[in-house]
Design an enzyme around this catalytic site. Structure first.
Site, mmCIF file in Angstrom:
data_model
loop_
_atom_site.group_PDB
_atom_site.id
_atom_site.type_symbol
_atom_site.label_atom_id
_atom_site.label_comp_id
_atom_site.label_asym_id
_atom_site.label_seq_id
_atom_site.Cartn_x
_atom_site.Cartn_y
_atom_site.Cartn_z
ATOM 1 C CD GLN A 36 -2.070 4.539 5.221
ATOM 2 O OE1 GLN A 36 -3.174 4.613 4.689
ATOM 3 N NE2 GLN A 36 -1.710 5.356 6.187
ATOM 4 N NE ARG A 38 -3.221 7.316 1.745
ATOM 5 C CZ ARG A 38 -4.058 6.323 1.445
ATOM 6 N NH1 ARG A 38 -4.589 5.604 2.402
ATOM 7 N NH2 ARG A 38 -4.328 6.024 0.169
ATOM 8 C CG HIS A 68 -2.056 0.903 1.217
ATOM 9 N ND1 HIS A 68 -2.327 1.742 0.150
ATOM 10 C CD2 HIS A 68 -3.033 1.143 2.139
ATOM 11 C CE1 HIS A 68 -3.413 2.448 0.418
ATOM 12 N NE2 HIS A 68 -3.860 2.113 1.612
ATOM 13 C CB CYS A 96 -3.403 2.572 7.482
ATOM 14 S SG CYS A 96 -4.082 0.938 7.853
HETATM 15 N N1 NVA Z 1 -4.498 -3.984 5.582
HETATM 16 C C1 NVA Z 1 -5.767 -3.345 5.315
HETATM 17 C C2 NVA Z 1 -5.547 -1.906 5.005
HETATM 18 C C3 NVA Z 1 -6.790 -1.115 4.723
HETATM 19 C C4 NVA Z 1 -6.486 0.312 4.378
HETATM 20 C C5 NVA Z 1 -6.452 -4.053 4.166
HETATM 21 O O1 NVA Z 1 -5.783 -4.427 3.200
HETATM 22 O O2 NVA Z 1 -7.668 -4.252 4.240
HETATM 23 N N1 CP Z 2 -6.021 3.693 4.792
HETATM 24 C C1 CP Z 2 -6.761 3.463 3.694
HETATM 25 O O1 CP Z 2 -6.260 3.083 2.624
HETATM 26 O O2 CP Z 2 -8.078 3.684 3.866
HETATM 27 P P1 CP Z 2 -9.230 3.335 2.829
HETATM 28 O O3 CP Z 2 -9.286 1.830 2.719
HETATM 29 O O4 CP Z 2 -10.477 3.915 3.432
HETATM 30 O O5 CP Z 2 -8.899 3.934 1.507
#
Ligand code: NVA
Ligand code: CP
Length: 301
Positions: free
Chosen positions: A128, A285, A125, A257
């Protein structure tokens, strides 16, 4: 191949610093590099922060975001990923995707003739991770030699945070139960990006010892819902509570996050308490997304 943002480890330390500098420039100084141009935002999974921050970042750069749900695009079901990349490259200056399978963003990046941005995959990610280090730098100043502790699942967010933190010379401590830890070879590889130190523990108390920042995330990521019961069991004892925060530095910050599950990976008193920087992190973000897009479009700080 055009420059894309698939993993943060694809950036050099200097490039990461450039993205962070662009993220902090006044919008007017960026010169609207997307004036009259489009950005495809494709989401196979739900989102609050990523969708809104990316849409606003594109608007702030003078561009036009086009949001599409993954089902409408149908990667490899309605049409091959490569055809999507080729067609969208004719409409947009940038293609961004939140996907289940990391290989889909990698294939988009190979087939597109414009930059591709990974807006979260099962592997990483990066957007993030950019907001995370931007926030830490604004709070702590120079990050070289500072310590970030990750408590919980070694997941997409952990990997991007560790890559960015390593590029900036931080010390990284991971606390996760067996079965949910990082492969030690991956940690060696991340350390080679510049971290002063990387260590992994099964004890969350040991992991946070002396940390400047304690970071966590949900125990069950999107796409892993069937594992929820097993994960709740495996991660019992890994909640970031006020007691756990006391093992870190006295002035240690808490980061997440979001979305957060109060009472699971973090206690309400911590995520809503004075050490928490999650709202600033969430707002960052948008600023770091704008910096990343400007970087990919060739803007210099
Ligand atoms: N690790 C989480 C992050 C969400 C922003 C996911 O992948 O669902
Ligand atoms: N932290 C993050 O990516 O949040 P969302 O899943 O809401 O985009």
């Amino acid at each position: 191949m055009t420059r894309s943002l698939i993993n943060l480890r694809d950036l050099s330390r200097d490039e990461l610093l450039e993205v962070l500098a662009l993220s902090e420039l006044p919008i007017a100084d960026l010169g609207a590099p997307m004036n009259g141009l489009g950005a495809a935002l494709i989401f196979e999974k739900p989102s609050n922060r990523t969708r809104h921050s990316m849409e606003m970042a594109v608007v702030q750069l003078g561009g036009h975001p086009v949001y599409t749900r993954g089902e409408e695009i149908g990667f490899d079901t309605r049409e091959p990923v490569e055809d999507v990349a080729a067609i969208m490259s004719g409409y947009h200056a940038i293609i961004c995707a939140r996907v289940f399978k990391h290989s889909v963003v990698e294939r988009l990046a190979v087939a597109a003739s414009v930059p591709v941005v990974n807006m979260l995959s099962d592997h990483s990610h990066p957007l993030q991770g950019l907001a995370d280090v931007l926030t830490m730098r604004q709070e702590l100043g120079e990050l070289k030699g500072k310590t970030v502790a990750w408590v919980g699942d070694w997941n997409n967010v952990a990997r991007s945070l560790a890559e960015a933190s390593s590029l900036l010379g931080m010390s990284i401590r991971v606390g996760a139960p067996n079965g949910y830890q990082a492969d030690p070879r991956e940690l060696d590889d991340i350390q080679s990006l510049g971290a002063s130190d990387i260590n992994q523990f099964t004890s969350p108390e040991e992991a946070v010892a002396g940390a400047d920042v304690v970071h966590t995330d949900v125990w069950t990521s999107m796409g892993q819902e069937a594992e929820n019961a097993a994960r709740l069991k495996a991660f019992a004892g890994y909640s970031v509570t006020e007691d756990l925060m006391k093992r870190a530095k006295a002035e240690a910050l808490f980061m997440h996050c979001l979305p957060a599950h109060r009472g699971e990976e973090v206690a309400a008193e911590v995520v809503d308490g004075p050490a928490s920087r999650v709202v600033k992190q969430g707002h960052n973000r948008m600023h770091s997304a704008r910096g990343a897009l400007a970087f990919l479009l060739g803007v210099k700080p």
